[in-house]
Design a protein around this motif. Structure first.
Motif, PDB file in Angstrom:
ATOM      1  N   GLU A  75       0.820  -1.213   0.000  1.00  0.00           N
ATOM      2  CA  GLU A  75       0.000   0.000   0.000  1.00  0.00           C
ATOM      3  C   GLU A  75       0.856   1.266   0.000  1.00  0.00           C
ATOM      4  O   GLU A  75       0.459   2.295  -0.553  1.00  0.00           O
ATOM      5  CB  GLU A  75      -0.928  -0.005   1.215  1.00  0.00           C
ATOM      6  N   GLY A  76       2.023   1.176   0.631  1.00  0.00           N
ATOM      7  CA  GLY A  76       2.948   2.305   0.635  1.00  0.00           C
ATOM      8  C   GLY A  76       2.344   3.574   1.216  1.00  0.00           C
ATOM      9  O   GLY A  76       1.590   3.534   2.195  1.00  0.00           O
ATOM     10  N   ALA A  77       2.647   4.697   0.606  1.00  0.00           N
ATOM     11  CA  ALA A  77       2.194   5.998   1.108  1.00  0.00           C
ATOM     12  C   ALA A  77       0.691   6.163   1.017  1.00  0.00           C
ATOM     13  O   ALA A  77       0.126   7.044   1.670  1.00  0.00           O
ATOM     14  CB  ALA A  77       2.883   7.121   0.335  1.00  0.00           C
ATOM     15  N   ARG A  78       0.035   5.319   0.233  1.00  0.00           N
ATOM     16  CA  ARG A  78      -1.420   5.407   0.079  1.00  0.00           C
ATOM     17  C   ARG A  78      -2.169   4.537   1.091  1.00  0.00           C
ATOM     18  O   ARG A  78      -3.393   4.449   1.030  1.00  0.00           O
ATOM     19  CB  ARG A  78      -1.815   5.004  -1.339  1.00  0.00           C
ATOM     20  N   SER A  79      -1.441   3.899   2.003  1.00  0.00           N
ATOM     21  CA  SER A  79      -2.102   3.040   2.977  1.00  0.00           C
ATOM     22  C   SER A  79      -3.062   3.841   3.848  1.00  0.00           C
ATOM     23  O   SER A  79      -2.717   4.928   4.325  1.00  0.00           O
ATOM     24  CB  SER A  79      -1.071   2.356   3.883  1.00  0.00           C
ATOM     25  N   PRO A  80      -4.274   3.316   4.085  1.00  0.00           N
ATOM     26  CA  PRO A  80      -5.216   4.010   4.958  1.00  0.00           C
ATOM     27  C   PRO A  80      -4.924   3.789   6.438  1.00  0.00           C
ATOM     28  O   PRO A  80      -5.536   4.420   7.291  1.00  0.00           O
ATOM     29  CB  PRO A  80      -6.560   3.380   4.575  1.00  0.00           C
ATOM     30  N   ALA A  81      -3.975   2.891   6.743  1.00  0.00           N
ATOM     31  CA  ALA A  81      -3.703   2.535   8.138  1.00  0.00           C
ATOM     32  C   ALA A  81      -2.976   3.657   8.869  1.00  0.00           C
ATOM     33  O   ALA A  81      -1.981   4.187   8.387  1.00  0.00           O
ATOM     34  CB  ALA A  81      -2.883   1.256   8.208  1.00  0.00           C
TER      35      ALA A  81
END
Length: 344
Positions: A75-81
């Motif tokens: 997910e990288g920088a787009r991870s919602p976590a």
């Protein structure tokens, strides 16, 4: 246990209490915090509900049974976590080492969580502790017969021990601590000795071992403390729990082995401020009391209330080996368990 004794626990609550009060009185912030957790959400939903009630911030718990690190990397920088929560020190260390988390500057967290129970760079924080103990038959094990972890490899226990898989996180953590105390060669001898004392092939979870003791298949088993609380709350399993007593073994040169559940702020953290607010809430007196009551674990916060059943188990001294050191031996522990064919 009344309290796990560690030198870092002598601290003031003033900073923590002020921060908790601020959370409760601030205007509601309508931002979600997303948490990736390897712990079943049902076990932590009560404390998350308390946070939402106090702050107006809702929490999205997403259960990630396997592949947590891989998911965060993908997910990288787009991870919602915003946060990750795990139930094992080696898993927490693995998440940090993967570069998918970030350190946190917070006076509240530093005041609440002893230095021994957080990363050197504040890149992870423990939330609760549990001890890896021995469940012993009330009928077939004499008081004082169980002493140390090292003693479990003694031939006197031949055919008397039950345990879950040696490759499970909880047993690998114990094995890692054995390596930390005595080195690789002695740890291999210990694993082979315990295997030779097994009454049956490793199978099931920690509660299944207590059932085996109740059924007369073995006399002692390894298990985490909080499973006693879970069994006592279950109509069928209460009979199993009543057939054993909790014994706190120690290392010959140390205390009782502990592991932790903990949290880390992700590198992406789209709601960083709210996520840190949640982290601070989770170590507040009220949240730690909820954790203790619901999960029957030991709070990391000095002075937080224990559940009645946990308090009934009595006191013990936690092993003082560095948890990061324990985590660092995980790969070796796994290799040794495979070399001795512990589950074979």
């Amino acid at each position: 246990m009344g309290r796990i004794e560690t030198p870092e626990r002598d601290m003031t609550f003033r900073t923590i209490l002020l921060a908790t009060a601020a959370c409760a009185t601030a205007a509601p912030v309508l931002a979600d915090v997303t948490v990736y957790t390897t712990r079943q959400p049902a076990l932590i939903e009560p404390v998350m509900a308390g946070f939402t009630e106090a702050t107006g911030i809702s929490v999205d718990l997403q259960f990630v049974e396997d592949g947590l690190v891989e998911r965060l990397k993908t997910e990288g920088a787009r991870s919602p976590a915003d946060l990750v929560m795990d139930v094992d020190i080696a898993n927490l260390a693995r998440v940090v080492e993967a570069g998918v988390t970030q350190s946190v500057e917070s006076d509240v967290l530093e005041a609440a969580v002893p230095a021994a129970l957080r990363g050197a760079n504040n890149d992870w924080f423990a939330l609760t502790e549990r001890a890896r103990i021995v469940y012993a038959s009330r009928d077939r094990v004499e008081t004082g017969e169980v002493t140390t972890y090292e003693d479990l490899a003694d031939p006197k226990w031949e055919g008397r021990i039950c345990t879950r898989s040696g490759l499970h996180n909880y047993n690998l953590a114990l094995m890692s601590a054995i390596i930390g105390h005595h080195g690789e060669e002695a740890a291999r001898d210990w694993a082979a000795g315990v295997k030779s004392n097994l009454a049956r092939k490793p199978e099931g979870n920690d509660r299944a071992q207590v059932k085996a003791i109740w059924a007369g298949q073995c006399d002692i088993s390894l298990g985490n403390t909080y499973y006693m609380g879970l069994m006592l709350q279950n109509e069928e399993q209460k009979e199993w729990a009543d057939s054993v007593e909790i014994v706190f073994p120690t290392f010959e040169d140390g205390g009782t082995h502990i592991n932790v559940s903990g949290m880390a702020l992700t590198q992406s953290a789209p709601n960083k401020d709210e996520a840190i607010q949640l982290m601070e809430y989770l170590v507040s007196p009220s949240a730690q009391a909820i954790y203790a009551e619901v999960n029957n674990e030991y709070p990391v916060l000095q002075g937080a209330a224990l559940s009645e059943v946990v308090a009934s188990w009595g006191d013990f001294t936690a092993d003082d080996i560095d948890l990061t050191t324990v985590a660092g031996h995980r790969a070796t522990a796994l290799r040794i368990m495979e070399e001795v064919d512990f589950d074979g």
